[in-house]
Design a protein around this motif. Structure first.
Motif, PDB file in Angstrom:
ATOM      1  N   ARG A  39      35.688  25.009  28.572  1.00  0.00           N
ATOM      2  CA  ARG A  39      36.602  25.664  27.842  1.00  0.00           C
ATOM      3  C   ARG A  39      37.351  24.503  26.900  1.00  0.00           C
ATOM      4  N   LYS A  42      34.813  24.865  23.830  1.00  0.00           N
ATOM      5  CA  LYS A  42      35.020  26.307  23.470  1.00  0.00           C
ATOM      6  C   LYS A  42      33.352  26.542  23.269  1.00  0.00           C
ATOM      7  N   SER A  57      26.663  29.348  23.544  1.00  0.00           N
ATOM      8  CA  SER A  57      27.349  30.307  22.793  1.00  0.00           C
ATOM      9  C   SER A  57      28.895  30.022  22.519  1.00  0.00           C
ATOM     10  N   PRO A  58      29.240  30.291  21.664  1.00  0.00           N
ATOM     11  CA  PRO A  58      30.925  29.909  21.488  1.00  0.00           C
ATOM     12  C   PRO A  58      31.855  30.839  22.176  1.00  0.00           C
ATOM     13  N   ILE A  59      32.864  30.369  22.923  1.00  0.00           N
ATOM     14  CA  ILE A  59      33.722  31.183  23.786  1.00  0.00           C
ATOM     15  C   ILE A  59      35.272  31.091  23.207  1.00  0.00           C
ATOM     16  N   ASN A  60      35.700  32.165  23.799  1.00  0.00           N
ATOM     17  CA  ASN A  60      37.331  32.170  23.546  1.00  0.00           C
ATOM     18  C   ASN A  60      38.037  31.704  24.975  1.00  0.00           C
ATOM     19  N   PRO A  61      39.291  31.699  24.997  1.00  0.00           N
ATOM     20  CA  PRO A  61      40.138  31.668  26.208  1.00  0.00           C
ATOM     21  C   PRO A  61      40.080  32.759  27.295  1.00  0.00           C
ATOM     22  N   LEU A  62      39.633  33.797  26.661  1.00  0.00           N
ATOM     23  CA  LEU A  62      39.500  34.964  27.340  1.00  0.00           C
ATOM     24  C   LEU A  62      37.947  35.497  28.019  1.00  0.00           C
ATOM     25  N   SER A  63      37.045  34.722  27.365  1.00  0.00           N
ATOM     26  CA  SER A  63      35.679  34.817  27.960  1.00  0.00           C
ATOM     27  C   SER A  63      35.430  34.361  29.267  1.00  0.00           C
ATOM     28  N   ASP A  67      30.186  37.207  29.950  1.00  0.00           N
ATOM     29  CA  ASP A  67      30.192  37.662  28.634  1.00  0.00           C
ATOM     30  C   ASP A  67      28.993  36.687  27.929  1.00  0.00           C
ATOM     31  N   GLU A  71      25.818  37.921  26.153  1.00  0.00           N
ATOM     32  CA  GLU A  71      25.459  37.419  24.767  1.00  0.00           C
ATOM     33  C   GLU A  71      23.775  36.799  24.545  1.00  0.00           C
TER      34      GLU A  71
END
Length: 132
Positions: A39, A42, A57-63, A67, A71
């Motif tokens: 996290r 990211k 893979s790039p992630i965001n705080p909600l991933s 997910d 992907e």
């Protein structure tokens, strides 16, 4: 005199936990793909323990790990479209699924022989007598 009824405490709700281990689409083994979420960087990292395939893979705080897994599935399907696989005749046995192998290996003559062996005419015409 009557006693007061004691109230039962409500049963605790079970928390739903998403998986972090998934089935590998490259080697078709179950629960061998681990997904680690970094996290702070990211980034989501996917790694198969058996075949060694890796994906990032790039992630965001909600991933979530699921997910990143999907992907990877989407990216692998984008690289190998299903329509182009069906059109080429020089595919190896590993690239064909079970039903494609059966269709390629059975010629029309062998198929007719199999049908006759079961008592079915190859033209699928009813051989029954007409009833008046």
């Amino acid at each position: 005199m009557g006693k007061r009824k004691t109230k039962r405490k409500p049963a605790p709700k079970k928390k739903l936990v998403l998986d972090t281990q998934f089935d590998c689409i490259a080697c078709n083994n179950e629960k061998c793909v681990d997904v680690k979420m970094q996290r702070d960087a990211k980034v989501g990292n996917l790694n198969c323990r058996l075949c060694g395939i890796k994906f990032q893979s790039p992630i965001n705080p909600l991933s979530d790990p699921v997910d990143v897994y999907y992907e990877w599935v989407d990216a692998s399907q984008a690289n190998k479209p299903e329509d182009s696989r069906r059109g080429s005749a020089d595919l190896s046995d590993e690239e064909l699924n079970y039903h494609d192998k059966d269709l390629r290996d059975i010629s029309d003559v062998e198929d007719d022989g199999r049908l006759r062996g079961r008592g079915i005419s190859p033209g699928f015409v009813d051989d029954e007598e007409e009833y008046d």
